[in-house]
Design a protein around this motif. Structure first.
Motif, PDB file in Angstrom:
ATOM      1  N   ASP A 197     -56.806 -50.387   3.219  1.00  0.00           N
ATOM      2  CA  ASP A 197     -55.937 -50.108   2.079  1.00  0.00           C
ATOM      3  C   ASP A 197     -55.024 -48.927   2.417  1.00  0.00           C
ATOM      4  OD1 ASP A 197     -54.664 -49.646  -0.252  1.00  0.00           O
ATOM      5  OD2 ASP A 197     -56.466 -49.461  -1.490  1.00  0.00           O
ATOM      6  N   LYS A 198     -53.788 -49.270   2.732  1.00  0.00           N
ATOM      7  CA  LYS A 198     -52.841 -48.230   3.161  1.00  0.00           C
ATOM      8  C   LYS A 198     -52.393 -47.336   2.002  1.00  0.00           C
ATOM      9  CE  LYS A 198     -51.366 -51.128   6.959  1.00  0.00           C
ATOM     10  NZ  LYS A 198     -52.385 -52.170   6.700  1.00  0.00           N
ATOM     11  N   ASN A 199     -52.666 -47.790   0.777  1.00  0.00           N
ATOM     12  CA  ASN A 199     -52.274 -46.980  -0.385  1.00  0.00           C
ATOM     13  C   ASN A 199     -53.165 -45.757  -0.563  1.00  0.00           C
ATOM     14  OD1 ASN A 199     -50.232 -48.835  -1.298  1.00  0.00           O
ATOM     15  ND2 ASN A 199     -51.933 -50.192  -1.836  1.00  0.00           N
ATOM     16  N   PHE A 227     -48.712 -53.159  -0.299  1.00  0.00           N
ATOM     17  CA  PHE A 227     -48.430 -51.738  -0.163  1.00  0.00           C
ATOM     18  C   PHE A 227     -47.517 -51.291  -1.304  1.00  0.00           C
ATOM     19  CE2 PHE A 227     -45.902 -48.255   1.797  1.00  0.00           C
ATOM     20  CZ  PHE A 227     -46.951 -47.369   1.982  1.00  0.00           C
ATOM     21  N   ARG A 228     -47.840 -50.103  -1.888  1.00  0.00           N
ATOM     22  CA  ARG A 228     -47.026 -49.600  -3.009  1.00  0.00           C
ATOM     23  C   ARG A 228     -45.742 -49.019  -2.458  1.00  0.00           C
ATOM     24  NH1 ARG A 228     -50.958 -46.319  -7.011  1.00  0.00           N
ATOM     25  NH2 ARG A 228     -48.935 -45.520  -7.550  1.00  0.00           N
ATOM     26  N   SER A 229     -44.930 -49.894  -1.937  1.00  0.00           N
ATOM     27  CA  SER A 229     -43.749 -49.478  -1.193  1.00  0.00           C
ATOM     28  C   SER A 229     -42.669 -48.912  -2.105  1.00  0.00           C
ATOM     29  CB  SER A 229     -43.194 -50.674  -0.434  1.00  0.00           C
ATOM     30  OG  SER A 229     -41.987 -50.334   0.175  1.00  0.00           O
ATOM     31  N   TRP A 230     -42.047 -47.863  -1.620  1.00  0.00           N
ATOM     32  CA  TRP A 230     -41.027 -47.159  -2.371  1.00  0.00           C
ATOM     33  C   TRP A 230     -39.740 -47.967  -2.433  1.00  0.00           C
ATOM     34  CZ3 TRP A 230     -39.392 -44.497  -5.936  1.00  0.00           C
ATOM     35  CH2 TRP A 230     -38.223 -43.754  -5.902  1.00  0.00           C
ATOM     36  N   ASN A 275     -47.067 -39.694   2.352  1.00  0.00           N
ATOM     37  CA  ASN A 275     -46.696 -40.899   3.072  1.00  0.00           C
ATOM     38  C   ASN A 275     -45.288 -41.233   2.585  1.00  0.00           C
ATOM     39  OD1 ASN A 275     -46.157 -43.544   3.816  1.00  0.00           O
ATOM     40  ND2 ASN A 275     -48.320 -44.115   3.753  1.00  0.00           N
ATOM     41  N   PRO A 276     -44.286 -41.158   3.470  1.00  0.00           N
ATOM     42  CA  PRO A 276     -42.891 -41.265   3.001  1.00  0.00           C
ATOM     43  C   PRO A 276     -42.533 -42.614   2.413  1.00  0.00           C
ATOM     44  CG  PRO A 276     -43.000 -41.244   5.403  1.00  0.00           C
ATOM     45  CD  PRO A 276     -44.392 -40.962   4.917  1.00  0.00           C
ATOM     46  N   HIS A 277     -43.414 -43.611   2.559  1.00  0.00           N
ATOM     47  CA  HIS A 277     -43.073 -44.936   2.061  1.00  0.00           C
ATOM     48  C   HIS A 277     -43.779 -45.298   0.765  1.00  0.00           C
ATOM     49  CE1 HIS A 277     -40.876 -45.055   5.620  1.00  0.00           C
ATOM     50  NE2 HIS A 277     -41.919 -45.153   6.410  1.00  0.00           N
ATOM     51  N   LEU A 278     -44.656 -44.418   0.293  1.00  0.00           N
ATOM     52  CA  LEU A 278     -45.254 -44.639  -1.020  1.00  0.00           C
ATOM     53  C   LEU A 278     -44.265 -44.186  -2.085  1.00  0.00           C
ATOM     54  CD1 LEU A 278     -48.929 -43.417  -0.477  1.00  0.00           C
ATOM     55  CD2 LEU A 278     -48.233 -45.698  -1.195  1.00  0.00           C
ATOM     56  N   PHE A 328     -54.629 -40.722   5.736  1.00  0.00           N
ATOM     57  CA  PHE A 328     -53.327 -40.326   6.281  1.00  0.00           C
ATOM     58  C   PHE A 328     -52.390 -39.807   5.193  1.00  0.00           C
ATOM     59  CE2 PHE A 328     -48.900 -41.628   6.902  1.00  0.00           C
ATOM     60  CZ  PHE A 328     -48.597 -41.064   8.129  1.00  0.00           C
ATOM     61  N   ASN A 329     -52.471 -40.407   4.007  1.00  0.00           N
ATOM     62  CA  ASN A 329     -51.548 -40.038   2.930  1.00  0.00           C
ATOM     63  C   ASN A 329     -51.733 -38.586   2.476  1.00  0.00           C
ATOM     64  OD1 ASN A 329     -50.841 -42.681   3.135  1.00  0.00           O
ATOM     65  ND2 ASN A 329     -51.946 -43.343   1.306  1.00  0.00           N
ATOM     66  N   ASN A 330     -52.866 -37.997   2.790  1.00  0.00           N
ATOM     67  CA  ASN A 330     -53.096 -36.600   2.403  1.00  0.00           C
ATOM     68  C   ASN A 330     -53.150 -35.663   3.604  1.00  0.00           C
ATOM     69  OD1 ASN A 330     -53.397 -37.239  -0.383  1.00  0.00           O
ATOM     70  ND2 ASN A 330     -55.339 -38.176   0.194  1.00  0.00           N
ATOM     71  N   ALA A 331     -52.996 -36.216   4.779  1.00  0.00           N
ATOM     72  CA  ALA A 331     -52.942 -35.395   5.984  1.00  0.00           C
ATOM     73  C   ALA A 331     -52.042 -36.116   6.971  1.00  0.00           C
ATOM     74  CB  ALA A 331     -54.340 -35.200   6.562  1.00  0.00           C
TER      75      ALA A 331
END
Lengths: 557, 316
Positions: A201-203, A148-151, A63-66, A207-210
């Motif tokens: 929980d978007k974290n 969200f654990r935003s970057w 996930n490009p924003h984590l 999706f974050n792994n696929a």
């Protein structure tokens, strides 16, 4: 004979190996890039063949924003698209947007406050759902979502009144003008609202792994610790893709990475590339294209400006004269990096080529110190008002070339009556509080000062960015100059590049004069790929080699 | 026997708790931490670092972090990796197969060859075979695996082009034969040290048995030397080897670190090194607990097995 004997026999090997490799891997996490392209044959009519890219770090965050590190962006560029991208020339080029917003085309209002973006029609997510302005709105809001654990929140925090005008148009207002924002947007990949929006929980969303994106390649699988496989997205709106399968292979050891490049297991050497000591051999390899490519990172000797020794500008100037830059580059770095006087990469539009050239001259250094009243004491070390001209220099332990640089400086400094003590730390310690809270005397450090392709360096130079004094930023040298503060504020509000250029050239002049850090050289890396891989184009404005992987292809043999 | 087992299990639990406490303390008290990898990122600020720390739960006092970790652990939740937010257990299991394949193969090779060399060396003591085995073992034990692996790659991959330079299989192939070819070099390089260890132990154990009264009796009864060796010597000499195998079992998990790096093998050893490099505490703790459990089980199994085959231990 006992069981214990057996364990002792085996253990030293393992422990030594661990130390050895930990040292080897350290001090290399460097941001990067730039160069040249060589496109000859035409790309194939439909995606053909498989390409293996070797990375020495493992991409794990998709996930490009984590929160992530640069290697993850290799995957992001393959699977996702931003609104627009940065070309190697430092220009923006539309991607999901139909045009790059500017003051001239009305995309940005003259005061920099009102933005309007037109989006491409008919773009589909990898699952077939249409891409719309709602996705852009969702992405920009996600960046500042407190749960969200935003970057990165920088820039996005200023966005207000996000409005979806139509499926292909979105507008917003900025709280205050912020010129680096286009550069930040060029690093902001748009993610699908219809998938992530529904997640509680978007974290930890699946999706974050696929990941599902709009990019040239679709996610296939990840084998942890080994590789990631992607497949061509045949519905891609842009140029490409021309490869049927794209494999990111994780090869942690740089010697092994190079060996696999030699044996042909790896088609393109990605992140951390070929080590300088292998350059001569690599150049001569059959069937490989090997080139030296400049990177945006600048190596420098940084001072802690709050130390009494360094408060006197004469000291910093004298030390600069006492550094044999050219010998360091030629003898220790195999002649690969380029000497520089600026913190901005020489390929940048904003680079100032007219800065005075450093001259290696111990005599000048001595004279400057003599004139400034630094008199040699009984031990040969200079002192003034009770302050000895002695200090420590730190860098990441285990980076053996940097350690040689330190030893070399130690000698030349001694000749002018300055005592340098080497005090190195493991990377995790060095870049912790020791660096951020300015607990060092002086350091050797490689930094990419820019914000993407943008020359804004407020985080490094602004007096309010000194963490040790309660500020927010990376001004670890505790540099404070009202003129620079003023110039940075000014530059951050100008949206016309030609006008901005004057401001940033002036800042470079001031920095060259003040010397809170002594610029040594701009990094150069040795890149390599197989003959027949086309369109591998370095880009100094992004952090990763695969920024245009959608256009790579195999020339027919 | 049951009481013996229960008391051993009880001790093991106490030991595991101690391991976790010490491990947690050492990891988290060491300078640096999971955040340092982000420090030099362009645009990074202290505020952003603090925010990331809070999101990772790093801003809480250490004892709280530990108790929280322990509570989750006891409920079967090994936590999530700081690096990719995956459940620790699934990360470990993802790397387990690769390691078991490599270490299993190399262990079989080393036990079979090591045992054979050891017995032969003992029965033909001071022969040319015995001397060369001794010297060979010395050399094998002295060569660093890393160096030996690179030399093997240089000869067999770069020069002769017989074997792949690394990886577990060719991406897109993955057939049985492909796996087998990729296994040859790393498993042999790894086995080298273990063959040396096994052969030395086996030689000593065999020598111990050969001079026992019952062997002389057997010989006196007129049994053929081969029969004496197989029936009376080997079986008894293998007894102490059970303990050795039990001790070696946990090295299966972490022991291949070097070989995994040289041959780009996606196993647990490298996972451990990577996780340490990123200060990914949950994964490191998970691996620590995993291997601690393995050590305890390995030792327990070995002890039980010895007790089972050798009544003297049970009675004594």
């Amino acid at each position: 004979m006992s069981d214990a004997n057996d364990t002792i026999l085996l253990k030293p090997t393992r422990r030594q190996a661990l130390t050895m490799m930990a040292l080897g891997a350290s001090g290399l996490i460097m941001p990067n890039i730039l160069g040249r392209s060589e496109a000859f044959a035409a790309p194939p009519a439909k995606p053909t063949g498989q390409l293996v890219i070797g990375f020495s770090q493992e991409p794990t965050v998709f996930n490009p924003h984590l929160i992530h590190i640069e290697v993850d962006e290799g995957i992001h560029f393959s699977v996702f698209d931003p609104l627009f991208i940065v070309t190697p020339e430092g220009k923006f080029s539309p991607s999901l947007a139909t045009e790059v917003p500017s003051v001239e085309n009305g995309g940005i209002s003259a005061d920099g406050l009102n933005w309007k973006i037109k989006l491409r029609d008919g773009v589909k997510w990898h699952d077939g759902k249409p891409f719309t302005a709602e996705d852009v709105k969702f992405t920009l809001e996600l960046m500042v979502d407190p749960d969200f654990r935003s970057w990165r929140k920088t820039g996005h925090e200023l966005v207000r009144d996000l409005t979806v005008v139509s499926p292909t148009e979105i507008t917003w207002r900025m709280e205050k003008p912020f010129a680096p924002y286009p550069s930040i947007l060029a690093m902001t990949f748009i993610v699908p609202k219809h998938i992530l929006g529904a997640e509680k929980d978007k974290n930890t969303a699946p999706f974050n792994n696929a990941p599902v994106g709009t990019g040239p390649f679709k996610w296939v699988e990840r084998i942890p610790g080994d590789h990631i496989t992607l497949a061509a997205n045949t519905d891609y709106f842009g140029d490409g893709p021309y490869l049927e399968t794209l494999v990111y292979k994780y090869v942690p050891d740089l010697t092994v990475l190079y060996t696999q490049f030699k044996t042909g297991d790896i088609d393109v050497v990605g992140l951390q590339w070929i080590t300088p000591d292998h350059y001569e051999e690599a150049k001569a390899l059959d069937g490989k294209v090997v080139a030296v490519v400049p990177a945006a990172t600048v190596e420098s000797i940084g001072f802690n400006m709050e130390r009494p020794q360094f408060k006197d500008p004469a000291v910093r100037e004298a030390l600069y004269h006492a550094i044999d830059k050219q010998t360091i580059i030629d003898a220790l770095y195999y002649g690969l990096p380029t000497p520089t006087e600026s913190y901005i990469p020489q390929q940048s539009f904003y680079y100032n080529p007219d800065l005075p050239k450093q001259e290696f001259s111990p005599d000048k250094a001595k004279k400057i110190l003599d004139d400034a009243g630094w008199k040699p004491g009984a031990d040969g070390i200079r002192a003034k008002d009770g302050v000895r001209l002695a200090f420590t220099n730190s860098t990441t332990a285990g980076n053996h070339i940097r350690e040689q640089v330190q030893q070399f400086m130690q000698q030349t400094f001694k000749d002018i009556g300055v005592e340098l003590t080497i005090s190195n730390l493991p990377p995790a310690v060095m870049w912790g509080d020791y660096w951020t809270m300015s607990k060092f005397d002086s350091v050797v450090v490689g930094i990419n000062f820019q914000t993407g392709s943008d020359p804004d360096t407020s985080d490094y130079f602004r007096s309010t960015a000194i963490t040790a004094k309660g500020g927010a930023g990376q001004n670890s040298w505790q540099y404070a100059n009202p003129e620079v503060d003023k110039l940075l504020a000014e530059g951050g509000q100008i949206f016309v590049p030609e006008e901005r250029k004057k401001v940033y050239q002036k800042i470079q002049e001031v920095m060259r004069h003040d010397l809170p850090f002594l610029p040594l050289f701009q990094y150069a890396t040795v890149r390599g790929h197989k003959v027949g891989v086309e369109n591998v184009t370095p880009n100094i404005n992004v952090r990763i080699d695969t920024w245009n992987v959608g256009t790579w292809y195999w020339a027919k043999a | 026997m049951l009481r013996y087992l229960l008391s051993r299990l009880w001790q093991s639990l106490i030991l595991l708790l101690l391991v976790s406490m010490i491990g947690f303390a050492v990891l988290t008290l060491a300078p640096g931490g999971p955040l340092s990898q982000f420090t030099l990122t362009p645009g990074m600020t202290k505020e952003a670092l603090d925010r990331i720390a809070a999101q990772m739960g790093l801003d809480r006092p250490l004892p709280i972090q530990y108790l929280d970790w322990l509570r989750h652990m006891l409920m079967g939740d090994w936590g999530h990796s700081y690096r990719d937010n995956q459940p620790v257990l699934s990360i470990i299991l993802g790397h387990l197969f690769a390691t078991l394949l490599l270490m299993g193969t190399s262990m079989v090779i080393s036990i079979v060859l090591g045992t054979w060399i050891g017995i032969r060396g003992a029965t033909k003591r001071y022969s040319i075979f015995d001397y060369s085995a001794t010297i060979g073992a010395m050399v094998a034990l002295s060569i660093p695996t890393f160096w030996f692996g690179l030399i093997a790659i240089y000869i067999f991959s770069l020069k002769l082009k017989w074997l792949p330079a690394g990886n577990m299989y060719t991406v897109g192939n993955g057939s049985f034969g492909d796996y087998a070819i990729h296994l040859i070099m790393p498993s042999l390089v790894l086995a080298l040290v273990n063959i040396a260890v096994w052969s030395r132990y086996m030689r000593t154990a065999t020598l111990d048995v050969i001079n026992q009264d019952f062997v002389r009796t057997a010989k006196a009864k007129g049994l053929s030397p081969r029969r004496v060796l197989m029936r009376h010597v080997v079986g008894n000499a293998l007894l102490p080897m059970i303990t050795l195998a039990g001790v070696q079992l946990p090295t299966v998990l972490g022991g291949a670190l070097v070989a995994e790096t040289v041959f780009t093998w996606p196993g647990m050893g490298r996972l451990f090194l990577d996780s340490l490099g990123y200060s990914d505490y949950p994964v490191v703790m998970g691996l620590l607990m995993f291997s601690a459990i393995f050590v305890l089980i390995g030792n327990l199994l070995a002890d039980l097995l010895v007790a089972f085959v050798d009544p003297r231990v049970r009675l004594g």
